[in-house]
Write an enzyme that holds these catalytic residues in place. Structure first.
Site, PDB file in Angstrom:
ATOM      1  N   SER A 121       0.741  -7.858   9.608  1.00  0.00           N
ATOM      2  CA  SER A 121       0.991  -8.698   8.440  1.00  0.00           C
ATOM      3  C   SER A 121      -0.016  -9.864   8.402  1.00  0.00           C
ATOM      4  O   SER A 121      -1.219  -9.624   8.313  1.00  0.00           O
ATOM      5  CB  SER A 121       2.442  -9.187   8.452  1.00  0.00           C
ATOM      6  OG  SER A 121       2.807  -9.755   7.217  1.00  0.00           O
ATOM      7  N   ASP A 188       5.317  -0.166   1.552  1.00  0.00           N
ATOM      8  CA  ASP A 188       5.273  -1.560   2.010  1.00  0.00           C
ATOM      9  C   ASP A 188       4.525  -2.388   0.957  1.00  0.00           C
ATOM     10  O   ASP A 188       3.340  -2.150   0.716  1.00  0.00           O
ATOM     11  CB  ASP A 188       4.555  -1.616   3.369  1.00  0.00           C
ATOM     12  CG  ASP A 188       4.420  -3.037   3.924  1.00  0.00           C
ATOM     13  OD1 ASP A 188       4.719  -4.003   3.199  1.00  0.00           O
ATOM     14  OD2 ASP A 188       4.002  -3.168   5.088  1.00  0.00           O
ATOM     15  N   HIS A 200       8.288  -3.181   5.218  1.00  0.00           N
ATOM     16  CA  HIS A 200       7.374  -4.096   5.905  1.00  0.00           C
ATOM     17  C   HIS A 200       7.920  -4.571   7.240  1.00  0.00           C
ATOM     18  O   HIS A 200       7.146  -5.017   8.089  1.00  0.00           O
ATOM     19  CB  HIS A 200       7.068  -5.303   5.010  1.00  0.00           C
ATOM     20  CG  HIS A 200       5.988  -6.189   5.552  1.00  0.00           C
ATOM     21  ND1 HIS A 200       4.683  -5.746   5.719  1.00  0.00           N
ATOM     22  CD2 HIS A 200       6.001  -7.483   5.994  1.00  0.00           C
ATOM     23  CE1 HIS A 200       3.948  -6.728   6.223  1.00  0.00           C
ATOM     24  NE2 HIS A 200       4.733  -7.791   6.409  1.00  0.00           N
TER      25      HIS A 200
END
Length: 230
Positions: A121, A188, A200
């Protein structure tokens, strides 16, 4: 007792006393321990995602735990990139600086260690900066020297925001693209046009962790020796 014998005995006693006093003043130094660094076969430098717990985060831990049994016989250490991983995304540059400095330090200290660069991320965005920015700027102050680039054996990123813009790291980085696995869970919304926010946060349960570990294994282990000709 004859004087000569008495003098010799007294001299011996004086010598023993003097030696004891000298030892008390100047104790024998203990042998110095070796200061050589302990270098693993593989070091995973990983940047956690936003709001993940300090360390390499849940995704990083799942990845390393999966990698270790795949590289049997090799020691695997980790380094958690130091940065806030907060909602202030501009601080990702601080993470990129720390990641780059660690890679440079490991490359200098441990010339045989194979370095793996990874992130999840916001941590994937940290990797993007290191892998695509040969010059300093916007808070990133320690670009990787060209001589260090080959020391990074492989790169893995999960839920990379750049992939949502059609710029996965495999495409953005001429230096690292061929060594990179840029992985996005189905739907995602951080790395694709999907709308499943649960996707996610479920990377540790996805098959992508195993896929990433297999990718890295191929890059950090030497190729098998060719079979002998008969």
């Amino acid at each position: 007792m004859p004087f000569g014998r008495w003098a010799r005995r007294a001299g011996r006693r004086a010598g023993v006393a003097a030696a004891g006093a000298a030892a008390a003043v100047c104790p024998i130094a203990a042998p110095l321990s070796s200061a050589a660094p302990k270098c693993p076969d593989i070091e995973v430098v990983f940047a956690r995602g936003t709001d993940e717990p300090a360390g390499i985060g849940n995704v990083g831990k799942a990845f390393v735990d999966t990698l270790r049994p795949m590289v049997k016989g090799s020691t695997v250490d980790t380094y958690a990139v130091q940065y806030p991983a907060s909602w202030d995304f501009m601080k990702a540059a601080a993470g990129a600086t720390d990641m780059s400095k660690r890679i440079q330090a490991t490359a200098a200290r441990c010339p045989k260690t194979k370095i793996v660069m990874g992130g999840y991320s916001q941590g994937a965005a940290v990797v993007d900066v290191v892998a695509t920015s040969p010059v300093a700027g916007l808070g990133y102050s320690a670009p990787l020297p060209a001589a260090v680039v080959p020391r990074v054996a492989s790169v893995v990123v999960f839920g990379n925001p750049s992939a949502r813009l059609g710029q996965p790291l495999t495409r953005m980085s001429p230096d690292f693209g061929a060594r990179t696995a840029d992985l996005c869970n189905t739907n995602d919304p951080i790395c694709s046009l999907g709308q499943d926010w649960n996707a996610h946060i479920t990377y540790p349960k996805s098959g992508l962790i195993k896929l990433a570990a297999q990718w890295v294994t191929r890059h950090v282990q030497p190729p098998p020796a060719p079979a002998a000709r008969r």
